[in-house]
Design a protein around this motif. Structure first.
Motif, short mmCIF file in Angstrom:
data_model
loop_
_atom_site.label_atom_id
_atom_site.label_comp_id
_atom_site.label_asym_id
_atom_site.label_seq_id
_atom_site.Cartn_x
_atom_site.Cartn_y
_atom_site.Cartn_z
N LYS A 1 0.83 -1.21 0.00
CA LYS A 1 0.00 0.00 0.00
C LYS A 1 0.87 1.26 0.00
O LYS A 1 0.65 2.19 -0.80
N TYR A 2 1.86 1.28 0.87
CA TYR A 2 2.72 2.46 0.98
C TYR A 2 3.53 2.68 -0.30
O TYR A 2 3.62 3.81 -0.81
N ALA A 3 4.10 1.60 -0.84
CA ALA A 3 4.98 1.74 -2.00
C ALA A 3 4.22 2.19 -3.24
O ALA A 3 4.81 2.79 -4.15
N GLN A 4 2.93 1.90 -3.30
CA GLN A 4 2.13 2.33 -4.45
C GLN A 4 1.61 3.76 -4.30
O GLN A 4 1.13 4.34 -5.27
N GLU A 5 1.69 4.30 -3.08
CA GLU A 5 1.22 5.66 -2.85
C GLU A 5 2.37 6.66 -2.69
O GLU A 5 2.24 7.82 -3.09
N ARG A 6 3.45 6.22 -2.13
CA ARG A 6 4.58 7.11 -1.84
C ARG A 6 5.35 7.45 -3.12
O ARG A 6 5.72 6.54 -3.88
N GLN A 7 5.60 8.72 -3.33
CA GLN A 7 6.35 9.14 -4.52
C GLN A 7 7.68 9.79 -4.13
O GLN A 7 7.76 10.52 -3.14
N GLN A 8 8.68 9.47 -4.89
CA GLN A 8 9.97 10.14 -4.81
C GLN A 8 10.46 10.33 -6.25
O GLN A 8 10.27 9.44 -7.10
N PHE A 9 11.07 11.47 -6.52
CA PHE A 9 11.54 11.76 -7.87
C PHE A 9 10.40 11.63 -8.89
O PHE A 9 10.57 11.11 -9.99
N SER A 10 9.18 12.03 -8.45
CA SER A 10 7.98 12.04 -9.30
C SER A 10 7.56 10.65 -9.75
O SER A 10 6.92 10.49 -10.81
N GLU A 11 7.87 9.64 -8.94
CA GLU A 11 7.51 8.28 -9.33
C GLU A 11 7.17 7.47 -8.08
O GLU A 11 7.79 7.66 -7.02
N ASN A 12 6.17 6.59 -8.20
CA ASN A 12 5.84 5.71 -7.08
C ASN A 12 7.04 4.81 -6.77
O ASN A 12 7.64 4.23 -7.68
N ILE A 13 7.37 4.69 -5.50
CA ILE A 13 8.60 3.97 -5.15
C ILE A 13 8.53 2.48 -5.46
O ILE A 13 9.57 1.81 -5.51
N ILE A 14 7.33 1.93 -5.67
CA ILE A 14 7.25 0.51 -6.03
C ILE A 14 7.90 0.26 -7.38
O ILE A 14 8.27 -0.88 -7.70
N ASN A 15 8.08 1.30 -8.17
CA ASN A 15 8.74 1.16 -9.47
C ASN A 15 10.26 1.15 -9.38
O ASN A 15 10.93 0.88 -10.37
N PHE A 16 10.78 1.43 -8.18
CA PHE A 16 12.23 1.36 -7.99
C PHE A 16 12.62 -0.09 -7.72
O PHE A 16 12.03 -0.77 -6.89
N GLN A 17 13.64 -0.55 -8.41
CA GLN A 17 14.01 -1.97 -8.32
C GLN A 17 14.33 -2.39 -6.89
O GLN A 17 13.96 -3.49 -6.46
N ALA A 18 15.03 -1.55 -6.15
CA ALA A 18 15.43 -1.92 -4.78
C ALA A 18 14.20 -2.16 -3.90
O ALA A 18 14.20 -3.05 -3.04
N VAL A 19 13.15 -1.36 -4.10
CA VAL A 19 11.92 -1.52 -3.32
C VAL A 19 11.12 -2.71 -3.81
O VAL A 19 10.65 -3.54 -3.01
N SER A 20 10.96 -2.84 -5.11
CA SER A 20 10.16 -3.94 -5.65
C SER A 20 10.79 -5.29 -5.34
O SER A 20 10.08 -6.28 -5.10
N GLU A 21 12.12 -5.34 -5.29
CA GLU A 21 12.79 -6.60 -4.95
C GLU A 21 12.47 -7.00 -3.51
O GLU A 21 12.22 -8.18 -3.22
N LYS A 22 12.47 -6.04 -2.59
CA LYS A 22 12.13 -6.35 -1.20
C LYS A 22 10.71 -6.90 -1.10
O LYS A 22 10.45 -7.88 -0.40
N ILE A 23 9.80 -6.25 -1.80
CA ILE A 23 8.39 -6.68 -1.72
C ILE A 23 8.22 -8.07 -2.34
O ILE A 23 7.49 -8.91 -1.80
N ALA A 24 8.88 -8.31 -3.45
CA ALA A 24 8.81 -9.64 -4.07
C ALA A 24 9.34 -10.70 -3.12
O ALA A 24 8.75 -11.79 -2.97
N ASN A 25 10.46 -10.41 -2.44
CA ASN A 25 11.04 -11.38 -1.51
C ASN A 25 10.16 -11.59 -0.29
O ASN A 25 10.12 -12.69 0.28
N MET A 26 9.44 -10.55 0.15
CA MET A 26 8.47 -10.72 1.23
C MET A 26 7.42 -11.76 0.85
O MET A 26 7.09 -12.67 1.63
N TYR A 27 6.90 -11.61 -0.35
CA TYR A 27 5.87 -12.53 -0.83
C TYR A 27 6.42 -13.95 -0.96
O TYR A 27 5.77 -14.91 -0.55
N ILE A 28 7.60 -14.08 -1.52
CA ILE A 28 8.21 -15.41 -1.68
C ILE A 28 8.41 -16.08 -0.33
O ILE A 28 8.08 -17.26 -0.14
N GLY A 29 8.94 -15.33 0.64
CA GLY A 29 9.16 -15.89 1.97
C GLY A 29 7.86 -16.30 2.64
O GLY A 29 7.78 -17.37 3.25
N TYR A 30 6.85 -15.45 2.53
CA TYR A 30 5.55 -15.76 3.12
C TYR A 30 4.96 -17.02 2.52
O TYR A 30 4.50 -17.91 3.24
#
Length: 383
Positions: A263-292
């Protein structure tokens, strides 16, 4: 939950019911309960009305006569909303109610189960001592028989529901042999029993934890559970379902952290872009899902083994280690995704991280459980 489970539809209905209850009655108050270090008022009565305080117990006592898979599902849903409340629920429903249902006499079941399954009485289990944690067999609380009663002396530490419970299953030494342990039903009002200080904890603060003191505590002989010296077997068997339940709590915590991060990563913007589009953030979220998802498969497999009536010593130990360590990592990653907001108490991932850590300790530390896993390999090989 595995789709091939014979009670799959019934379990889905239980999940839906508990999820709706937890979303309304627990989630909105989880931060407040953590802050004030207390359970929601009347929560055990409400859980009793929901029908989940005796999931594994016979219907004649008010139970649902379901199995370990249902237990895991309920634990996951309650922990998604409020892990602290779920920990107290686990101590009541598994460590007291399930344990007694498995090992108590018909008279004991009639006397205690209905009131505990309705939530009229709150239960707990007292094993850990100030000097005996991982070495559960090394406890020193003693019980000596005198006529028609036993006299208990000793103390217990880190007891979930200690400050609030009405009745406890207490493990005590009844002989000189290291394995000569027995279980007693001790009511709050018994002479010689008292509750020590309530403990203030890093996490799971909604679940009251305390010390119990037995000073010439008088326990009727009929409150001995099973035979004298038979409790090591009871203790070890109950640990399987406890560890699956704790692991399922880790699933709820991890899933909550994943959802908050998404929810946060899809709403939070930095450098005029949602942070979920940053590879470092998306990788963390993907690994959260994989671990779960990996931990979820592990936990429900162990639950299935228990449900089939087999010992799950190795499976439950491995599943709890993996799930608990996964949840702590996921919670830390969630804090990192949320940045400064993740570190303040206005956002729940900080609380979830504190809650997650306890599960690496309670019900067998990760270090002890890894040792158990290897010992099982050695035992099975016959070497």
């Amino acid at each position: 939950m595995t789709s091939y489970h014979s009670n799959a539809q019934e379990i889905r209905e239980v999940i839906q019911t508990v999820r709706a209850f937890a979303a309304k009655e627990l989630a909105p108050y989880a931060d407040e309960l953590d802050r004030e270090e207390r359970l929601a008022p009347g929560i055990f009565r409400r859980l009793g009305e929901l029908g989940i305080l005796g999931l594994t117990c016979p219907e004649e006592f008010g139970g649902a006569k379901l199995g370990a898979v249902s237990v895991a599902a309920v634990m996951e849903e309650l922990s998604y909303a409020c892990p602290g409340t779920c920990l107290s629920y686990l101590a009541h429903s598994l460590l007291f109610v399930h344990n007694l249902a498995q090992n108590g006499s018909p008279e004991q079941l009639v006397r205690y189960l209905p009131n505990c399954i309705s939530g009229e009485m709150v239960g707990g289990m007292a094993m850990t001592e100030p000097g005996a944690g991982s070495d559960a067999i090394g406890l020193t609380t003693k019980a000596v028989k005198k006529g028609d009663h036993y006299v208990l002396n000793g103390s217990k530490m880190f007891i979930t529901n200690g400050p609030i419970a009405d009745v406890f299953l207490v493990y005590a030494r009844t002989g000189e042999d290291r394995m000569d342990l027995s279980t007693f039903i001790v009511e709050r009002g018994f002479a010689g029993f008292s509750v020590g200080k309530k403990l203030s904890k890093m996490g799971m603060r909604a679940s009251p934890t305390g010390e119990l003191v037995f000073k010439d505590c008088i326990v009727p002989a009929e409150n001995l559970v099973g035979d004298e010296g038979s409790s090591v077997k009871h203790m070890m068997k109950n640990l399987d379902i406890e560890r699956v339940g704790l692991g399922a709590m880790s699933l709820g915590i991890a899933r909550a952290c994943l959802d908050h991060s998404l929810k946060y990563a899809q709403e939070r913007q930095q450098f005029s872009e949602n942070i979920i589009n940053f590879q470092a953030v998306s990788e963390k979220i993907a690994n959260m899902y994989i671990g779960y998802r990996a931990a979820r498969a592990f936990i429900y497999e162990a639950a299935q083994v228990i449900e089939e009536g087999r010992r799950a010593n190795q499976e439950a130990a491995a599943a709890k280690v993996y799930a608990s360590e996964m949840a702590t990592k996921v919670a830390l990653d969630a804090i990192q995704v949320l940045g400064g907001y993740g570190y303040i108490r206005e956002f729940p991932v900080e609380r979830l991280m504190r809650d997650a850590k306890l599960i690496e300790i309670g019900g067998g530390t990760s270090e002890i459980l890894r040792s158990i896993i290897v010992k099982e390999f050695v035992r099975k090989s016959g070497k």
